[in-house]
Design a protein around this motif. Structure first.
Motif, PDB file in Angstrom:
ATOM      1  N   ASP A   1       0.830  -1.173   0.000  1.00 36.97           N
ATOM      2  CA  ASP A   1       0.000   0.000   0.000  1.00 36.97           C
ATOM      3  C   ASP A   1       0.887   1.255   0.000  1.00 36.97           C
ATOM      4  N   LEU A   2       0.424   2.298  -0.638  1.00 37.86           N
ATOM      5  CA  LEU A   2       1.252   3.494  -0.772  1.00 37.86           C
ATOM      6  C   LEU A   2       0.809   4.634   0.112  1.00 37.86           C
ATOM      7  N   GLY A   3       0.039   4.348   1.147  1.00 45.63           N
ATOM      8  CA  GLY A   3      -0.301   5.426   2.067  1.00 45.63           C
ATOM      9  C   GLY A   3      -1.765   5.480   2.452  1.00 45.63           C
ATOM     10  N   ALA A   4      -2.564   4.548   1.931  1.00 48.72           N
ATOM     11  CA  ALA A   4      -3.979   4.562   2.308  1.00 48.72           C
ATOM     12  C   ALA A   4      -4.150   4.145   3.770  1.00 48.72           C
TER      13      ALA A   4
ATOM     14  N   ASP B   1       3.013  -2.019   4.475  1.00 53.30           N
ATOM     15  CA  ASP B   1       2.001  -1.130   5.061  1.00 53.30           C
ATOM     16  C   ASP B   1       2.101   0.233   4.396  1.00 53.30           C
ATOM     17  N   GLY B   2       1.037   1.048   4.556  1.00 50.43           N
ATOM     18  CA  GLY B   2       0.965   2.322   3.852  1.00 50.43           C
ATOM     19  C   GLY B   2       2.034   3.323   4.268  1.00 50.43           C
ATOM     20  N   PHE B   3       2.458   3.288   5.529  1.00 53.59           N
ATOM     21  CA  PHE B   3       3.505   4.202   5.979  1.00 53.59           C
ATOM     22  C   PHE B   3       4.812   3.879   5.244  1.00 53.59           C
ATOM     23  N   THR B   4       5.200   2.612   5.316  1.00 55.54           N
ATOM     24  CA  THR B   4       6.464   2.194   4.704  1.00 55.54           C
ATOM     25  C   THR B   4       6.421   2.353   3.189  1.00 55.54           C
TER      26      THR B   4
ATOM     27  N   ASN C   1      -4.557  -7.310   7.020  1.00 56.81           N
ATOM     28  CA  ASN C   1      -4.434  -6.296   5.967  1.00 56.81           C
ATOM     29  C   ASN C   1      -3.335  -6.687   4.977  1.00 56.81           C
ATOM     30  N   LEU C   2      -2.175  -7.069   5.509  1.00 53.13           N
ATOM     31  CA  LEU C   2      -1.039  -7.382   4.636  1.00 53.13           C
ATOM     32  C   LEU C   2      -1.351  -8.568   3.727  1.00 53.13           C
ATOM     33  N   VAL C   3      -2.017  -9.586   4.288  1.00 50.51           N
ATOM     34  CA  VAL C   3      -2.365 -10.768   3.490  1.00 50.51           C
ATOM     35  C   VAL C   3      -3.367 -10.382   2.394  1.00 50.51           C
TER      36      VAL C   3
END
Lengths: 349, 349
Positions: free
Chosen positions: A146-149, A233-236, A157-159
């Motif tokens: 994810d790019l920030g959502a 994850d969206g942050f990373t 979520n990751l799966v």
């Protein structure tokens, strides 16, 4: 491949407003004359822009929207204005079936919140994710999400992002069993957060998924062609994406300095111009413009706020491809497949 | 500036072992003839390497260590072998005062665990952080921390990293009040995790700190010269650092392809060779080799496992600078200053 789709365009989003969005639509139409558009926004601003491009008026209806979502609007403020804003109305056109996809260059947080509220997430998906294609040294582009959502993500979520990213790679690039990896600070099983370790264990065990899960990958291997889909994850993801952009620009700036440091370097630069052009084409973010919210009941494409008309054309192209390759059905099938294999618990259950 | 320090070298760490570590020491000695070394490791492997470099034997004592920490050793296994390994003995030399700093190119996790156990963290510091200097388009390099020592960080850790990073910038670059920022996915106050928001609020309020705290910075601005110190958790720092490395290599590979794509490009490349050399010098990670564990009672420098002798020389240079500018005292003074202003709670209390 179905018929060419009708695409809803939020003509007011982005740093340059209707001029660039409308020119992007005109470029897309020149590329694919079967396309048609609904352009949402201030009619008096859009109409003269449409008139600049021969043939566009016949393929583009203008739908007036009295208001615009700004870059400063918080998602919570935006959702209250779904029925009066160009962004909200473009999303509503996807919901009603009037358009098969929407493209907006507006405020990402607002676009996410409004899309989620209007279209709802697919059954089996807790949260949508924002996915983009990045250049790679391999045979195909790389899907990164994810790019920030979602600033913080749990194992589920990751799966789910892995499942959706794989469906995206199949739909957009025709890869039958995409190579999927989780972004981590090491490749050994003991590395990283508990969420990453648990997600890896679940993906490794779920051999019925239509992907080749290859474990972890480190950030220095992002563009090496070793994976088709990289999940984080969206942050990373936001940090990684922006670090790529910043470093590419940093190197380009150094190059410019180096090439203008002496007459001899300038001469070399002029002679190598075709090579530099090739490089620029490869690194220009406009050529990879168009990120997709995955996991919604409908296709919403986010164009970069600073994209050129060429970039907008690219984002429209992403929407076209995902409509004609039926991204939503593919993700739904994968989710059905998961429910058949793991009806009560386990992956994305 | 004090006298040139004595530096302990873990001669067995790194991908190429004693040859590169010893050659790095020889280069450092040529640069600063007042230096002296203690080389820890397998005496029979180190002695012939020392003999290759004229004058090195007089400045370098060899201290035999029967064992070596490998890349696969877990930190928990490593700490049990502190008294028999080259890494453990190099750290012990700093503890005993026999050496003023240690340099190792070995396993980062083991180096961190062993250093922490032997040297202990400074009073007021919960966890040490790994900091490196990165190239920037500004007037000086950029200090980035944490780079992977701490996978998950709370508000206190982030605030302490900011204090230590600022002390590092003062010691290593002579900047009186470094511009410090927190790495985040947006610059607005509401962006990011709770830990980041709380750390920003604390740093903003603590105007007695010897830094200019400027809020958040996004990852695409990392090397733009807009900050002297950028603070993040170890997971994100590792991702950002490796993304920079990977992207720089990606662009270099594209350049190589572009410049060999035609005879004309090749000619241009040859003419611009001095410019390309300048670029390579700027991007070569060896020229920025040498990360420091901040917050320990002693100076431990981590050299990259794949560094060249030139890179090892650079890491030794980092150790020299931090000894002569008394990094540990500077951090201790800052911590005293904090205790004076916020004796019970607040920043790093």
């Amino acid at each position: 491949m179905g018929a060419a789709p009708r695409i809803a365009i939020d003509a007011m989003g982005g740093d340059s407003g209707p001029a660039v969005m409308v020119e992007g639509a005109a470029l897309a139409l020149a590329r694919n004359p079967a396309l048609c558009f609904r352009l949402f926004g201030d009619e008096s601003a859009i109409r003269p822009e449409v008139a600049r491009h021969a043939g566009l008026a016949a393929a583009a209806e203008i739908a007036h929207a009295p208001e615009t979502i700004s870059g400063e609007d918080k998602p919570s403020q935006a959702i209250r204005r779904a029925r009066t804003t160009s962004m909200g109305l473009a999303i509503a056109a996807v919901k009603s079936g009037e358009a098969q996809a929407a493209v907006s260059a507006g405020n990402t947080g607002a676009l996410m919140a409004m899309s989620k509220l209007a279209l709802r997430t697919m059954p089996g998906i807790d949260r949508p994710a924002l996915a983009a294609m990045l250049p790679s040294l391999g045979d195909n582009d790389l899907v990164l999400l994810d790019l920030g959502a979602n600033t913080e993500c749990d194992t589920r979520n990751l799966v789910q992002f892995a499942v959706m990213g794989a469906a995206y790679a199949r739909a957009a690039m025709g890869i039958d069993a995409p190579r999927v990896r989780l972004l981590n600070i090491g490749t050994e099983e003991m590395k990283g957060t508990d969420e990453l370790k648990d997600a890896a264990a679940q993906l490794r065990a779920a051999d019925y998924l239509r992907m080749n899960f290859d474990g972890f990958i480190e950030a220095d291997r992002l563009g090496r062609g070793e994976a088709d889909v990289i999940v984080t994850d969206g942050f990373t993801g936001n940090i990684a994406l922006k670090t790529i952009e910043g470093t590419a620009r940093f190197v380009a700036d150094l190059l410019r300095r180096a090439f203008t440091s002496s007459l001899r370097s300038k001469a070399g630069f002029l002679i190598s111009k075709p090579a530099m052009h090739l490089l620029r084409v490869h690194l220009d973010p406009n050529n990879h413009n168009g990120a997709v919210f995955l996991g919604l009941n409908g296709i919403i494409v986010k164009s970069h706020g600073g994209a050129t008309a060429q970039g907008v054309d690219n984002a429209i192209g992403v929407a076209e491809r995902l409509v004609s390759h039926d991204l939503s059905r593919r993700i739904a099938e994968d989710l059905d497949n998961i429910r058949a294999h793991a009806p009560t618990a386990g992956v994305a259950a």
